[in-house]
Motif scaffolding. Structure first.
Motif, PDB file in Angstrom:
ATOM      1  N   GLN A 118      -5.868   3.018   6.016  1.00 51.01           N
ATOM      2  CA  GLN A 118      -6.024   1.591   5.772  1.00 51.01           C
ATOM      3  C   GLN A 118      -6.935   1.021   6.843  1.00 51.01           C
ATOM      4  O   GLN A 118      -6.678   1.217   8.036  1.00 51.01           O
TER       5      GLN A 118
ATOM      6  N   PHE B 168       0.833  -1.202   0.000  1.00 59.13           N
ATOM      7  CA  PHE B 168       0.000   0.000   0.000  1.00 59.13           C
ATOM      8  C   PHE B 168       0.869   1.254   0.000  1.00 59.13           C
ATOM      9  O   PHE B 168       0.657   2.167  -0.800  1.00 59.13           O
TER      10      PHE B 168
ATOM     11  N   ASP C 177      -7.340   2.092   1.283  1.00 60.56           N
ATOM     12  CA  ASP C 177      -7.087   0.770   0.729  1.00 60.56           C
ATOM     13  C   ASP C 177      -8.361   0.170   0.149  1.00 60.56           C
ATOM     14  O   ASP C 177      -9.448   0.273   0.711  1.00 60.56           O
TER      15      ASP C 177
END
Length: 177
Positions: free
Chosen positions: A136, A50, A167
Motif C-alpha cells: 500500500q 484493503f 492498492d
C-alpha cells in the motif's frame, strides 16, 4: 499555563516571516496535530478495507512490502491463522515501531519483520516462496518510480500461482511480473 488534557496538541503550519501573498506576517497559523500512531489503534478504514479485500486463507505465506508500523501485517496475521507474514520496509524506524507494536505476533512465529527494500529482497536459504504479496502506497510498485528490479525480485519470491496486490491497481499474477 499548562493546557487542559482534552485539548489537542498543536503544530505550527506557518511561521512569522513566511513570504506568501495570502499570509499575514503578524499571524501565526496553528492547527491540531495528527494523532501519533500507537499499537492500540485499530487499522484505519483504508487499511482495514484493503486487508479485507485480500483473498487470504489459513496457512498462507504472505509478503507485505512497505509495512510501516505493521498495522496491515497484524491484521493479515489475524486472518491467516497458522500461516506466516513476512513484512519488509526500507526504513529502520518503521521496522523498530512495527517490532514494538507486533511483539505478540513475532513471538508466536506468525510475523517476521525485515529491514529491506523490495529492490534488494531475496528469500533466505531454503525459505519457501510466498502465496500472496501486497503493498500500500509503495512508490516503486504504484507507478511513481521505475519498478523493473522490484518486480524481478517479487517474481522470484512468489509461487507461480501467487498474486501481487497493490492498492488502487488490479491484482497482478506472479507469472506476469
Amino acid at each position: 499555563m499548562p493546557r487542559a488534557r482534552h485539548q489537542p496538541r498543536l503544530k505550527v503550519t506557518a511561521t512569522i516571516g513566511t513570504r506568501h501573498p495570502n499570509v499575514d506576517l503578524n499571524v501565526l497559523a496553528i492547527a491540531p496535530a495528527q494523532p501519533r500512531y500507537t499499537p492500540a489503534m485499530p487499522p484505519s478504514p483504508r487499511i482495514a478495507d484493503f486487508v479485507a479485500s485480500l483473498p487470504l486463507a489459513p496457512g498462507m505465506r504472505v509478503l507485505e512490502i512497505g509495512c510501516g508500523p505493521g498495522v496491515a501485517a497484524r491484521a493479515v496475521c489475524r486472518r491467516i491463522g497458522h500461516g506466516r507474514v513476512v513484512a519488509i520496509d526500507r526504513s529502520a524506524t518503521a521496522i523498530r515501531i512495527a517490532a514494538r507494536a507486533s511483539r505478540a505476533e513475532c513471538e508466536a512465529g506468525l510475523l517476521e519483520l525485515r529491514l529491506a527494500a523490495i529492490e534488494d529482497f531475496v528469500l533466505a536459504g531454503n525459505e519457501p516462496r510466498f502465496d500472496l504479496a501486497f503493498a500500500q502506497r509503495v512508490g516503486v510498485l504504484d507507478g511513481r518510480h521505475p519498478a523493473d528490479t522490484a518486480l524481478r525480485r517479487l517474481k522470484a519470491a512468489l509461487t507461480p500461482a501467487a498474486f501481487l496486490f497493490v492498492d488502487g491497481m488490479p491484482p497482478l499474477p506472479a507469472r506476469d511480473l
